[in-house]
Each structure stands twice: as structure tokens, then as C-alpha cells.
Design a protein around this motif. Sequence first.
Motif, short mmCIF file in Angstrom:
data_model
loop_
_atom_site.label_atom_id
_atom_site.label_comp_id
_atom_site.label_asym_id
_atom_site.label_seq_id
_atom_site.Cartn_x
_atom_site.Cartn_y
_atom_site.Cartn_z
N VAL A 39 0.86 -1.17 0.00
CA VAL A 39 0.00 0.00 0.00
C VAL A 39 0.90 1.23 0.00
O VAL A 39 1.87 1.30 0.77
N ARG A 40 0.59 2.19 -0.86
CA ARG A 40 1.41 3.40 -0.97
C ARG A 40 1.44 4.13 0.37
O ARG A 40 0.41 4.31 1.01
N THR A 41 2.62 4.55 0.78
CA THR A 41 2.75 5.25 2.04
C THR A 41 2.17 6.67 1.93
O THR A 41 2.03 7.22 0.83
N GLY A 42 1.83 7.24 3.07
CA GLY A 42 1.28 8.59 3.09
C GLY A 42 -0.14 8.69 2.57
O GLY A 42 -0.59 9.77 2.18
N THR A 43 -0.85 7.57 2.56
CA THR A 43 -2.22 7.54 2.06
C THR A 43 -3.16 7.09 3.17
O THR A 43 -2.73 6.46 4.14
N PRO A 44 -4.46 7.38 3.04
CA PRO A 44 -5.09 8.16 1.98
C PRO A 44 -4.74 9.64 2.08
O PRO A 44 -4.50 10.14 3.19
N LEU A 48 -8.97 12.97 0.13
CA LEU A 48 -9.78 11.76 0.12
C LEU A 48 -10.35 11.47 1.51
O LEU A 48 -11.51 11.05 1.64
N LYS A 49 -9.56 11.71 2.53
CA LYS A 49 -10.07 11.57 3.89
C LYS A 49 -11.28 12.48 4.11
O LYS A 49 -12.27 12.08 4.74
N ALA A 50 -11.18 13.70 3.56
CA ALA A 50 -12.28 14.65 3.73
C ALA A 50 -13.55 14.17 3.04
O ALA A 50 -14.66 14.31 3.57
N ARG A 51 -13.39 13.58 1.86
CA ARG A 51 -14.57 13.08 1.14
C ARG A 51 -15.21 11.91 1.90
O ARG A 51 -16.44 11.81 1.98
N VAL A 52 -14.38 11.04 2.42
CA VAL A 52 -14.91 9.91 3.19
C VAL A 52 -15.59 10.42 4.46
O VAL A 52 -16.69 9.97 4.83
N ALA A 53 -14.95 11.37 5.14
CA ALA A 53 -15.52 11.91 6.37
C ALA A 53 -16.87 12.58 6.10
O ALA A 53 -17.81 12.45 6.90
N ALA A 54 -16.97 13.29 4.98
CA ALA A 54 -18.23 13.96 4.65
C ALA A 54 -19.36 12.98 4.45
O ALA A 54 -20.54 13.30 4.70
N SER A 55 -19.05 11.76 4.02
CA SER A 55 -20.09 10.76 3.79
C SER A 55 -20.70 10.25 5.09
O SER A 55 -21.78 9.65 5.08
N LEU A 56 -20.02 10.47 6.21
CA LEU A 56 -20.51 9.94 7.48
C LEU A 56 -21.83 10.57 7.91
O LEU A 56 -22.59 9.97 8.67
N ASP A 57 -22.10 11.77 7.41
CA ASP A 57 -23.38 12.41 7.75
C ASP A 57 -24.57 11.65 7.19
O ASP A 57 -25.69 11.83 7.65
#
Length: 365
Positions: A39-44, A48-57
Motif C-alpha cells: 500500500v502506498r505510504t502517506g495515504t489516503p 480523500l479523507k475529507a470526502r470519506v468523512a463527509a459521507s458519514l453524515d
Amino acid sequence: MPTPTEAGAGGAPEHDLRHHGDAEVRDSGAELTDLAVNVRTGTPPGWLKARVAASLDGLAAYPDGRAARRAVAARHGLPEDHVLLTAGAAEAFVLLARALPAARAVVVHPQFTEPEAALRDAGTPVERVLLRPEDGFRLGTGAVPEDADLVVVGNPTNPTSVLHPADALAALARPGRALVVDEAFIDAVPGERESLVPRLTGLPGQVLVLRSLTKTWGLAGLRVGYVLAGPGTVAALAAQQPLWPVSSPALAAAEACCEPGALAEAERAARDVAEDRAYLLARLAEFGDLTSAGHAEAPFVLVRHPRARWLREGLRELGFAVRRGDTFPGLGPEWLRLAVRSRDVTDALSAALAKLLPSDGDTSR
């Protein structure tokens, strides 16, 4: 030319098909530099973290995969009915093992072991085509039996890092056969060179291409991937899935990773990996008993050493986790797989190797 063998029979050695790179770093009790997981280091990345976090609503609602499916289809220039979203590419292997009956299933090894494990769990006998190191682990003409009705091959292949020509893979497609190409690492190849996706709709028989968002985007814990295939095949696989198999955060990630900015970032990362891999191979070449196999094109390299287990344990004591190779059919205890990392990590690895191995031409140790 490699000849097929029946898995686990006829003298073929057994392998731990469920051993994966995370076992090298899990529960280690020590801080290890991880060269075992691809897995590429320094990811996500932050966006991309922000997009995933926004989906939690929206977690109170059941997942709706339509937008992500449209995004994947548009990204590959395919109709939506050619796309099946899955909980990681690994789920796709279970689905195809259940949905695609086979009288003669063939898995081309060495490669990721989950396809064979899933087929065996489903009660399907598996034959192995073992590619040879002296051939650079390349797939030769006539390697796959003509009457095989299910063929699984990786491209680029884990763990060999070999990228098979798309022409060679396309030649395996024929009426009455399901050809499964695992392209989990193809987005780490600049330009996605040799991908079979552009030919998908024009090939005979059933052709399935599996993709993962785990490697480039660091989403192993989220579980998201997809299958590209004809609509009948997609429907057959979907019938084996439970309801709502892909979570809303995973769907948000899939949609985001198909956007133009994300694709451009992935391409830049692939080019960086190619440069870092060349540097890694050059540093490894400094040690005479450590040889690389084939022509590496993926974000990892396969290396050979006569005392690989000793070397792996020695590196572990020095703070580096590397992947043992002997759990892959077709490989023995002399093989190791190393993930490509940045040059500073490679330099640190080289310093550790220098404590364990003589340099090329140095016979004093």
C-alpha cells in the motif's frame, strides 16, 4: 514451457494460501518499517479523507451505489451495466468462485493466492500453471491448457512484479472460457500500460477485469474495488452478493478516486514509483547474493537469496518487515518480496542489508 499441476496433489507442495503481507507487521510488538504490504505510504491523501468523512453524515441511510457505479463506468468508458462494485477486489474472487462454474479451472502462479483459495473453498478443483524464474515469470504461448474454462492471471502480477503484454492476455480469451485478469496494481503502472480494459468489450467469451482502490489510495481498511465485465457476468456475480455490500464511505471513496484530479494524482504517483523502484533495484544490486527476478513493473520487487529466511529475520531485528515468498505457489524459501518506498527508506534498508550481507565482490564476510 510450464505445465499445469493439480493444486495440492501429484507431489505439488502445499502453501499457506491465506498468508498475506500484513502478517509480517501485525502484532509484531515492535516499530517496523513496512516493506511487506504493498500500500502506498502517506495515504489516503487529505482530500480523500475529507470526502470519506463527509459521507458519514449520511450513515443513517442505506448505501446507494448508483453515483459510484456511474463514476467508475465513465472513468473506463464503459456502460454502467459493465460495472460491479465490491467490498474490495478480494470479495470479487469469492463471487466469481460461486457464480462461474468451471470444469477445468486454472490459476497462473506465482500470483495473489486468494483466487485459488476462493475456488477451493467453493469446491472447484484448481490446476496451477507455474511460471518459471528462468523465463522471467512471463506467460508463454501455450502455457494455459486449451480446454481450461476458467483462467485467472494477475497483471502486473503479485509477487513477481511482471507486467504481461495485453496481447498475450487477450489471446487467452475464447468462447466457453471465463478469463479473469486481476489488475489490482495496474494503476501503479504509468499510463496503465497493458491493461485489458480497453479491449474488454471486443474479446470472445467471458472476460472479467478486477480493480482495487486499496494500493494507490491506502484504503485497505475501507474495502472497495470493482469488477468490469459483460452485463450477464456482472448480473451473475451480483446475485451472489448480500444486500448493500459496499458501505457509503467506500462508495464515496470510489466516486472520488475516479475524478480527473484523482486520476492525475495516481499517474504522478505511478511515475514516482517507477523512479523509486529503479533506485531500489540499483541499491539491491550492490549485494552479490541478492538477485531480483523478472522485469519489475509494479510497486514491489521479488528478490532471491539462498538464506532468505535468515535474511528476513535479520532485517526484522534491524527494524524492517519484508514479505516471505514461500507461501506463493511456484516459489520456494529463497524468495522475498519488498515494497517500493522512497529513496531515504531504500537507503536505510541498504544500510541494514550491509550489516547482514557482503557487497558485490566483497568476500570478507
